[in-house]
Design a protein around this motif. Structure first.
Motif, short mmCIF file in Angstrom:
data_model
loop_
_atom_site.label_atom_id
_atom_site.label_comp_id
_atom_site.label_asym_id
_atom_site.label_seq_id
_atom_site.Cartn_x
_atom_site.Cartn_y
_atom_site.Cartn_z
N ALA A 1 35.89 49.65 49.54
CA ALA A 1 36.50 48.94 50.65
C ALA A 1 35.59 47.79 51.10
O ALA A 1 36.06 46.69 51.42
CB ALA A 1 36.76 49.90 51.80
N GLN A 2 34.27 48.03 51.06
CA GLN A 2 33.34 46.97 51.44
C GLN A 2 33.38 45.81 50.46
O GLN A 2 33.24 44.65 50.84
CB GLN A 2 31.90 47.52 51.48
N LEU A 3 33.57 46.15 49.17
CA LEU A 3 33.53 45.11 48.14
C LEU A 3 34.75 44.21 48.17
O LEU A 3 34.73 43.10 47.65
CB LEU A 3 33.42 45.74 46.75
N LYS A 4 35.81 44.70 48.76
CA LYS A 4 37.09 43.99 48.71
C LYS A 4 36.95 42.54 49.18
O LYS A 4 37.44 41.63 48.52
CB LYS A 4 38.12 44.73 49.57
N GLU B 1 31.72 38.86 45.30
CA GLU B 1 32.71 39.54 44.46
C GLU B 1 33.91 38.64 44.21
O GLU B 1 34.42 38.53 43.10
CB GLU B 1 33.17 40.85 45.11
N ILE B 2 34.35 37.97 45.29
CA ILE B 2 35.51 37.09 45.17
C ILE B 2 35.21 35.95 44.19
O ILE B 2 36.04 35.59 43.34
CB ILE B 2 35.93 36.55 46.56
N GLU B 3 33.99 35.44 44.28
CA GLU B 3 33.56 34.38 43.38
C GLU B 3 33.69 34.83 41.92
O GLU B 3 34.25 34.12 41.08
CB GLU B 3 32.10 34.05 43.71
N VAL B 4 33.17 36.04 41.63
CA VAL B 4 33.23 36.54 40.25
C VAL B 4 34.68 36.77 39.83
O VAL B 4 35.08 36.44 38.72
CB VAL B 4 32.41 37.85 40.12
N ARG B 5 35.49 37.32 40.75
CA ARG B 5 36.89 37.55 40.42
C ARG B 5 37.59 36.24 40.06
O ARG B 5 38.40 36.20 39.14
CB ARG B 5 37.61 38.20 41.60
N ASN B 6 37.24 35.17 40.76
CA ASN B 6 37.86 33.88 40.45
C ASN B 6 37.45 33.38 39.07
O ASN B 6 38.25 32.73 38.38
CB ASN B 6 37.49 32.84 41.52
N ALA C 1 40.53 40.38 31.42
CA ALA C 1 40.14 39.40 32.43
C ALA C 1 41.05 39.49 33.66
O ALA C 1 40.60 39.42 34.80
CB ALA C 1 40.17 38.00 31.84
N GLN C 2 42.35 39.67 33.40
CA GLN C 2 43.30 39.80 34.53
C GLN C 2 42.95 41.02 35.38
O GLN C 2 42.95 40.96 36.61
CB GLN C 2 44.72 39.94 33.99
N ALA C 3 42.65 42.13 34.69
CA ALA C 3 42.32 43.35 35.44
C ALA C 3 41.06 43.14 36.27
O ALA C 3 40.97 43.58 37.41
CB ALA C 3 42.14 44.52 34.47
N MET C 4 40.08 42.46 35.69
CA MET C 4 38.82 42.27 36.39
C MET C 4 38.95 41.27 37.54
O MET C 4 38.11 41.22 38.43
CB MET C 4 37.73 41.77 35.43
N SER C 5 39.99 40.44 37.49
CA SER C 5 40.13 39.42 38.53
C SER C 5 40.73 39.99 39.81
O SER C 5 40.81 39.31 40.82
CB SER C 5 41.00 38.27 38.02
N LYS C 6 41.15 41.26 39.74
CA LYS C 6 41.73 41.87 40.94
C LYS C 6 40.68 42.71 41.66
O LYS C 6 39.81 43.29 41.02
CB LYS C 6 42.91 42.75 40.55
N PRO C 7 40.76 42.83 42.97
CA PRO C 7 39.81 43.71 43.67
C PRO C 7 40.06 45.15 43.22
O PRO C 7 41.19 45.51 42.87
CB PRO C 7 40.16 43.53 45.15
N PRO C 8 39.00 45.98 43.18
CA PRO C 8 39.18 47.35 42.70
C PRO C 8 40.23 48.09 43.51
O PRO C 8 40.23 48.04 44.74
CB PRO C 8 37.80 47.98 42.87
N ARG C 9 41.15 48.75 42.79
CA ARG C 9 42.19 49.53 43.45
C ARG C 9 41.58 50.83 43.97
O ARG C 9 40.61 51.31 43.42
CB ARG C 9 43.27 49.86 42.43
N SER D 1 32.35 43.44 39.93
CA SER D 1 33.27 42.81 38.97
C SER D 1 32.55 42.29 37.73
O SER D 1 33.20 41.75 36.84
CB SER D 1 34.01 41.66 39.64
N GLU D 2 31.24 42.42 37.69
CA GLU D 2 30.53 41.97 36.50
C GLU D 2 30.23 43.14 35.55
O GLU D 2 29.63 42.95 34.51
CB GLU D 2 29.21 41.30 36.91
#
Lengths: 86, 666
Positions: free
Chosen positions: B257-260, B265-270, B339-347, B460-461
């Motif tokens: 929840a903190q990582l969301k 994290e958002i930078e890496v997801r992008n 890559a698509q899966a990694m670009s989303k915040p962890p479910r 996300s890395e």
């Protein structure tokens, strides 16, 4: 000598056990999965309950179901005189 | 009470065996402390255990038909339970299961429920009745119940289809385990594994397979439990992982929840998002993009001086470059999906799928796995080997219990590993990776890349391959190398025991069902066993040959095997026992329709983008199974009822006592 009537009674008893067991089997797996989101709002020993049912709870019930079926069938084997000779 | 004495003797033998194995592990542990090199520990485990299996195989040699095909029908319930559990749990269950749960969270639990819940169906609907029938194979049952050769042939084809793909996957598993732990090439590992498989089955058939499987179960369950008990003790102070991992689940949820909304994290997801878009563009532009990429690499290569490090890396890139536009499509699509899966915040790790499609697929997959489990020939065959119907029932209960010990523990592995990654890996500097992460990143099982270049590890890395979870846990828990060796021995035991069960199923389907029953019924018993043994060699060699290609499709084929088994065998068996009115026309048309619909949807949804109600390929059996049952019921009601003789046969298998011919031994 085992009569046709005895066999019929034995089989309908077996069918009853089968139905009840498979009903419970379906409830703890599919039933619990369907409402897992809701069950997760309860926390038991640190486990969200919905997750717990799918990861462990249902498995415990499966093991018990097989055990109970085996014991119950041995009972009716004896009751209807259908147990095997060793 | 000869059975009791026999059970007692077996308990003594396997008790001593377990004690000796424990001493063996402790001796190696002490030797490690005195400086024995890890490679030698690996050798000791692999050759030591294979040596034991070989010894059991040789002691159990036989040329008697009933011993060769059904272990003389004197395997007590507890031991048949262990053998069934080893038969059932494959290399994928042992090494890959926990990792799949790590990556998929709640969704992965379909496998946990599916692969255990099937045993309830098996115990209640099929196993006791197969034992009462008391022949050798599943096609035997189909012919006896439905009459004529045709049901037998359909059964043989389905058995071969299902079992062979599964066998290839197991041999591949053996190759991977041996090559990883003692540093030999995959091909040599496959060859070694082949030898290991054959020593367990060649001389003694089902009898040898049964007694080695019991030995293999003991090793695999001990190996599976030790690391996770240790890690539970380390994290929580209580050595019962199955009870304690609730805490790990809560850690996971809080940290995720903190990582969301974490900026880094958002930078890496992008970055992942951009990569996915780029790949999607390249896939759309195929085949031109493939040719262009190749030309660019070649041009770059010729511009670089010979011997430079940069040149070497371009050479490698060119070597790994897809060989054809088709291969490019396959590879790039896989990379794009990742890559698509990694670009989303962890479910959320513990919440079920949020959308209807997700839930429907979860339920459908669970159902296919359950029913498929109850329809797999190599598992069903084991229930011919118990002395009585009663023992068959209780052995189904034991089998589920022994399987349960592993599946009940797998989610604990996954949760502890994920909580470890979130607390001790995420947020660390790249320069100070924990030892376990560095080690497994070195062999590609974990991938950690500093995508945004900030020197800190973001969640996300990190990509964890499924096999990494079980393999890395001993190191996460700080256990000596000897435990890693134990894990290798356990994985090998899991792969070998399943491979053996499959091998004997396939060889019996050909030698007994096809050759003896259809082509030449005049064979003498000793010739039948000889042909069976010769076929074991041939099938194992073909299996190893196919495995040596390391086809990516194998994993998918195994998943399909469940759908196929569910849509063919299961209804024919269950209806044959529970529905007296079921007849030949009904069963055959049901099996054929089930096979065709399932096969059609598997191929259509996997290769041609077919989509019925959003069901994924892996759960294809959800259409074939009900179709089979409905068609079978309709056709049987429209055609003549089965003969008096067949109806008597059904009565006979329904009741434990009383004989109408079947069950007589040769």
């Amino acid at each position: 000598m085992v009569t046709g009537e005895t066999l019929k009674a034995y089989w309908s008893k077996n069918r009853l056990y089968m139905t009840v067991i498979l009903l419970i089997w379906a409830l703890v797996s599919y039933g619990a999965s369907l409402i897992a989101g809701y069950l997760n709002s309860f926390v038991v020993f640190g486990f969200p309950f919905g997750y717990y049912m799918a990861a462990q709870g249902s498995l415990v019930v499966f093991v018990l179901l097989n055990l109970i079926y085996s014991v119950k069938m041995n009972e009716i084997d004896k009751k209807y005189g259908l147990q095997e000779e060793e | 009470m000869a059975m009791d004495a026999w059970s007692k003797q077996l308990r003594k033998i396997y008790g001593v065996y377990t004690g000796v194995f424990a001493l063996f592990v402790i001796a190696l542990w002490i030797a490690e402390g005195m400086g024995l090199k890890p490679t030698y520990i690996g050798y000791a485990f692999l050759f030591g255990t294979i040596g034991v299996y070989a010894a059991i195989g040789i002691i159990s040699r036989t040329s008697i038909v009933a011993e060769y095909y059904v272990a003389g029908r004197k395997v007590p319930a507890v031991f048949n339970g262990m053998a069934t559990a080893a038969d059932w749990m494959s290399a994928a269950s042992f090494i890959g299961m926990a990792g799949a749960l790590y990556n998929q969270g709640y969704d992965g639990l379909a496998f946990i429920m599916g692969w255990t819940g099937g045993y309830v169906l098996l115990a209640v609907l099929i196993a006791p009745y197969l034992r009462k029938f008391g022949q050798y194979t599943i096609p035997d049952f189909l012919e006896a119940r439905y009459g004529g050769k045709f049901p037998r042939i359909v059964g043989v084809i389905a058995a071969l289809l299902v079992s062979f793909t599964y066998l290839v996957a197991q041999i591949t598993g053996v190759g991977i385990i041996t090559s990883r732990f003692i540093g030999i090439t995959f091909e040599v590992g496959v060859f070694l594994g082949l030898a290991g498989i054959l020593v367990c089955s060649f001389l003694g058939g089902m009898r040898a397979v049964t007694w080695t499987q019991v030995a293999q179960y003991i090793i695999l369950i001990v190996a599976y439990l030790i690391p996770v008990v240790a890690i539970s003790y380390k994290h929580t102070g209580v050595p019962i992982p199955q009870v304690m991992y609730g805490q790990a689940l809560q850690t996971i949820e809080t940290k995720q929840a903190q990582l969301k909304n974490d900026e880094k994290e958002i930078e890496v997801r992008n970055i992942w998002k951009a990569r996915a878009d780029e790949l999607s563009g390249k896939i759309k532009a195929l085949p031109d993009s493939w040719a262009k990429g190749k030309q660019e690499l070649e041009a770059k290569l010729s511009s670089l001086p010979v011997g430079s490090t940069e040149r070497a890396s371009v050479e490698k890139a060119l070597k790994d470059y897809p060989k054809s536009p088709e291969e490019a499509k396959e590879k790039w699509t896989a990379a794009m999906k990742e890559a698509q899966a990694m670009s989303k915040p962890p479910r959320s790790y513990v919440q079920p799928p949020a959308d209807t499609k997700g839930i429907v697929n979860f339920l459908a997959l669970t159902f296919c796995l359950m029913v498929g489990t109850a329809g797999l020939p190599h598992v069903l065959m084991r229930f011919y080997t118990t002395p009585t119907v009663r023992e068959a029932r209780s052995s189904a209960a034991w089998a589920l219990f022994f399987i349960f010990l592993l599946y009940f523990t797998a989610p604990a592995y996954a949760a502890f590993a994920r909580s470890e990654v979130l607390t001790n890996l995420v947020g660390q500097a790249f320069s100070s990776l924990p030892a376990w992460a560095a080690k497994w990143a070195g062999v590609g099982l974990i991938s950690i890349k500093d995508l945004n270049g900030d020197g800190i590890i973001q969640f996300s890395e990190i990509i964890i391959r499924p096999d990494a979870v079980v393999l890395a846990t001993p190191e996460i828990a700080g256990l000596p190398y000897v435990v890693a060796g134990l894990i290798a021995a356990g994985g090998l035991a899991a792969a070998l025991s399943t491979a053996d069960g499959l091998l004997i199923t396939i060889s019996n389907a050909i030698s007994h069902d096809l050759y003896y029953k259809i082509i030449n019924p005049n064979l003498s018993p000793s010739t039948r066993v000889k042909i069976g043994k010769a076929l074991l060699l041939v099938v194992a060699a073909i299996g190893a040959y196919v495995a040596s290609f390391k086809l990516a499709i194998i994993v998918e084929l195994v998943a399909w095997a469940f759908s196929l088994a569910a849509a063919t065998f299961f209804p024919a068996l269950v209806l044959g026992i529970w529905d007296k009115r079921m007849n030949r026309a009904g069963a055959i048309s049901g099996m054929i329709v089930g096979l065709l619909i399932t096969g059609y949807y598997i191929i259509g949804s996997r290769f041609y983008g077919m989509d019925w109600f959003g069901i994924k390929t892996i759960a294809s059996g959800i259409f074939g199974l009900p179709a089979n049952i409905i068609i079978a019921l309709i056709v049987s009601r429209l055609t003549k009822a089965p003969s008096e003789e067949i109806q008597k046969f059904v009565d006979n298998i329904r009741y434990p006592k009383g004989a109408v011919g079947a069950g007589a031994e040769e």
